[in-house]
Design an enzyme around this catalytic site. Structure first.
Site, PDB file in Angstrom:
ATOM      1  N   CYS A 172       0.805  -1.222   0.000  1.00  0.00           N
ATOM      2  CA  CYS A 172       0.000   0.000   0.000  1.00  0.00           C
ATOM      3  C   CYS A 172       0.836   1.271   0.000  1.00  0.00           C
ATOM      4  O   CYS A 172       0.278   2.367  -0.053  1.00  0.00           O
ATOM      5  CB  CYS A 172      -0.942  -0.009   1.201  1.00  0.00           C
ATOM      6  SG  CYS A 172      -1.962  -1.491   1.269  1.00  0.00           S
ATOM      7  N   HIS A 312      -2.812   7.655   6.370  1.00  0.00           N
ATOM      8  CA  HIS A 312      -3.072   6.376   5.698  1.00  0.00           C
ATOM      9  C   HIS A 312      -4.486   5.928   6.037  1.00  0.00           C
ATOM     10  O   HIS A 312      -5.221   5.473   5.167  1.00  0.00           O
ATOM     11  CB  HIS A 312      -2.039   5.346   6.137  1.00  0.00           C
ATOM     12  CG  HIS A 312      -2.063   4.088   5.340  1.00  0.00           C
ATOM     13  ND1 HIS A 312      -1.946   4.078   3.967  1.00  0.00           N
ATOM     14  CD2 HIS A 312      -2.194   2.785   5.719  1.00  0.00           C
ATOM     15  CE1 HIS A 312      -1.994   2.828   3.530  1.00  0.00           C
ATOM     16  NE2 HIS A 312      -2.152   2.024   4.564  1.00  0.00           N
ATOM     17  N   GLU A 323      -1.515   4.751  13.886  1.00  0.00           N
ATOM     18  CA  GLU A 323      -1.178   5.980  13.185  1.00  0.00           C
ATOM     19  C   GLU A 323      -1.533   7.221  13.983  1.00  0.00           C
ATOM     20  O   GLU A 323      -0.766   8.190  14.014  1.00  0.00           O
ATOM     21  CB  GLU A 323      -1.866   6.016  11.823  1.00  0.00           C
ATOM     22  CG  GLU A 323      -1.435   7.199  10.978  1.00  0.00           C
ATOM     23  CD  GLU A 323      -1.984   7.161   9.563  1.00  0.00           C
ATOM     24  OE1 GLU A 323      -1.472   7.911   8.718  1.00  0.00           O
ATOM     25  OE2 GLU A 323      -2.924   6.386   9.307  1.00  0.00           O
ATOM     26  N   LYS A 341     -10.043   7.723   2.553  1.00  0.00           N
ATOM     27  CA  LYS A 341     -10.505   6.361   2.260  1.00  0.00           C
ATOM     28  C   LYS A 341     -11.966   6.139   2.637  1.00  0.00           C
ATOM     29  O   LYS A 341     -12.573   5.161   2.192  1.00  0.00           O
ATOM     30  CB  LYS A 341      -9.608   5.336   2.960  1.00  0.00           C
ATOM     31  CG  LYS A 341      -8.209   5.232   2.369  1.00  0.00           C
ATOM     32  CD  LYS A 341      -7.389   4.154   3.055  1.00  0.00           C
ATOM     33  CE  LYS A 341      -6.018   3.966   2.419  1.00  0.00           C
ATOM     34  NZ  LYS A 341      -5.100   5.094   2.689  1.00  0.00           N
ATOM     35  N   HIS A 346     -10.030   1.682   0.014  1.00  0.00           N
ATOM     36  CA  HIS A 346      -8.574   1.523   0.038  1.00  0.00           C
ATOM     37  C   HIS A 346      -8.112   1.107  -1.356  1.00  0.00           C
ATOM     38  O   HIS A 346      -8.429   0.000  -1.815  1.00  0.00           O
ATOM     39  CB  HIS A 346      -8.189   0.474   1.084  1.00  0.00           C
ATOM     40  CG  HIS A 346      -6.732   0.453   1.414  1.00  0.00           C
ATOM     41  ND1 HIS A 346      -5.766   1.016   0.622  1.00  0.00           N
ATOM     42  CD2 HIS A 346      -6.063  -0.082   2.482  1.00  0.00           C
ATOM     43  CE1 HIS A 346      -4.584   0.844   1.172  1.00  0.00           C
ATOM     44  NE2 HIS A 346      -4.733   0.180   2.301  1.00  0.00           N
ATOM     45  N   PHE A 405       1.617  -3.586   3.867  1.00  0.00           N
ATOM     46  CA  PHE A 405       1.962  -4.928   4.313  1.00  0.00           C
ATOM     47  C   PHE A 405       3.464  -5.153   4.118  1.00  0.00           C
ATOM     48  O   PHE A 405       4.056  -4.708   3.125  1.00  0.00           O
ATOM     49  CB  PHE A 405       1.189  -5.962   3.495  1.00  0.00           C
ATOM     50  CG  PHE A 405      -0.221  -6.211   3.957  1.00  0.00           C
ATOM     51  CD1 PHE A 405      -0.788  -5.492   4.989  1.00  0.00           C
ATOM     52  CD2 PHE A 405      -0.998  -7.186   3.343  1.00  0.00           C
ATOM     53  CE1 PHE A 405      -2.086  -5.729   5.406  1.00  0.00           C
ATOM     54  CE2 PHE A 405      -2.304  -7.438   3.743  1.00  0.00           C
ATOM     55  CZ  PHE A 405      -2.851  -6.703   4.778  1.00  0.00           C
TER      56      PHE A 405
END
Length: 417
Positions: A172, A312, A323, A341, A346, A405
């Site tokens: 991502c 994010h 975060e 998002k 996403h 990831f």
């Protein structure tokens, strides 16, 4: 106009053009308007019928030849959607920068494109054909349509870019990674123009089911439009999305010489690894902390200068908690924070690139979009998250966070020019 030099007198790099294809619309302006309106795009997806998670955020249908009239394009059936999205966004970015691929210095134009999963739709469709009818049912274009590097290769062909041609894959964070590599190429004098960003088109039954098996997706099948809810107390996972974001980067001196004003200065960036877990973020956020601090150091900026963070913000319990704690710890309560998002879902590998473009718009408009579906901020989220409606807020320095990831952390720092 003041052109700030990066540390060590490295040439400052401007973003001079931007393009987007997203579930919120075709083009930067359409996407920006829907994101600012806080209107989610998630809905029940017929292709996912019968699966535990049967909804997604899809790009509205469109014709590539209409989006790129006169471009040197292969037959549509020879392109996977992830390449179609990238080409469309790239065309918009190039036009926005005021560049003409017919006359630009092709050997000095670089292409750097990120993707997490490549032509997933092609691979999945062709695998079904193979199981059904064997070798002779396969398309001869399977590999050119599927291979992740071919998106960069196809863009170089379509737009006649003969400089460095690279593909990045950091999950991502892929789009943000591509932008940092493009900037490094410019700073090192390896190119004069760089087309960079990322694309993703993997809302397929197999990939969606795989994310569902990980427990990463929202299960809110009864109300898809309310499923993506970053930083909300009732968030339960992210929503699959697709799209592409592309930018044109140039050294500020070169852009000025051709009469182009930058959209924003890429002031700095930081990249780190959690070295913690394949799919879960480090709960202490140590890698994210280091990435933010590295971006600020690269930008020769202090934490107290950051006005805005495009987070994010995936709508997953683990990411949002980590975060928000990191932002609060490193930057304090000052920055105004959002995650887009809630509207787009996403976009996986494309997320960082699209969100970088939206961060540019925030710098230009002094307007921070709201977190769609954020009704009640989760306990422990100690940051200033925008709710309900966009907030007018002067922004001179903004961060765009991307975490992927594998523990990939990339933070981009942008200044207004």
């Amino acid at each position: 106009m003041t052109v700030r030099s990066a540390p060590g007198d490295r040439p400052p790099v401007w973003i001079t053009g931007a393009g987007v294809v997203s579930p919120a619309g075709l083009g930067v302006q359409a996407t920006w308007e829907r994101v600012c309106a806080g209107l989610p795009t998630a809905r029940t997806d017929p292709e996912l019928a019968g699966l535990p998670v049967d909804f997604s955020c899809r790009v509205p249908p469109y014709d590539l030849r209409e989006a790129l009239p006169g471009a040197r394009l292969p037959a549509p059936e020879r392109l996977d959607p992830f390449t179609v999205f990238a080409a469309t966004a790239a065309g918009e970015a190039i036009a926005d920068a005021g560049l003409d691929p017919g006359v630009w210095p092709a050997e000095r134009v670089a292409v750097v494109v990120g993707t997490s999963l490549g032509g997933a739709r092609t691979l999945e469709d062709q695998h079904e054909r193979f199981l059904d009818g064997g070798y002779r049912r396969l398309s001869a274009s399977l590999l050119p349509r599927y291979m992740p590097n071919l998106v960069a290769g196809q863009l170089s062909i379509v737009f006649g870019a003969r400089g460095p041609c690279l593909q990045t894959s950091t999950a991502c964070a892929s789009g943000a990674t591509a932008i940092t590599i493009a900037a490094d190429l410019l700073r090192a004098g390896r190119c004069d123009i760089a087309l960079a960003g990322a694309t993703e088109a993997c809302v397929t039954p197999l990939i969606t089911s795989a994310f569902a098996r990980l427990g990463a997706l929202s299960q809110r099948t009864d109300a898809p439009g309310e499923a993506s809810r970053p930083f909300d107390r009732e968030r339960d996972g992210f929503v699959m999305g697709e799209g592409a974001g592309m930018v044109v980067l140039e050294r500020a001196e070169d852009a000025t010489a051709r009469g182009c004003r930058g959209r924003a200065l890429l002031a700095g960036y930081g990249a780190t690894s959690d070295a913690h877990h394949p799919v879960a973020p480090d709960p202490q956020g140590a890698g994210a902390v280091r990435a933010i601090r590295a971006a600020l150091e690269d930008a020769a900026a202090g934490a107290d200068e950051v006005d805005h963070v495009n987070a994010h913000g995936t709508s997953t319990p683990l990411n949002d908690a980590m975060e928000s704690a990191v932002i609060s710890h490193v930057l304090g309560p000052r920055p105004v924070v959002t995650s887009t998002k809630g509207v787009t879902g996403h976009l996986l590998g494309a997320a960082g690139a699209v969100e970088a473009v939206l961060t540019l718009r925030t710098l230009e408009e002094a307007l921070v979009p709201p977190c769609a579906n954020l009704r009640e901020v989760s306990e422990g989220i100690g940051i200033d998250v925008v709710m309900d409606r966009p907030r007018h807020h002067p922004v001179n320095l903004a961060l765009s966070n991307s975490f992927g990831f594998g523990g990939h952390n990339v933070v981009l720092a942008f200044r207004r020019v």
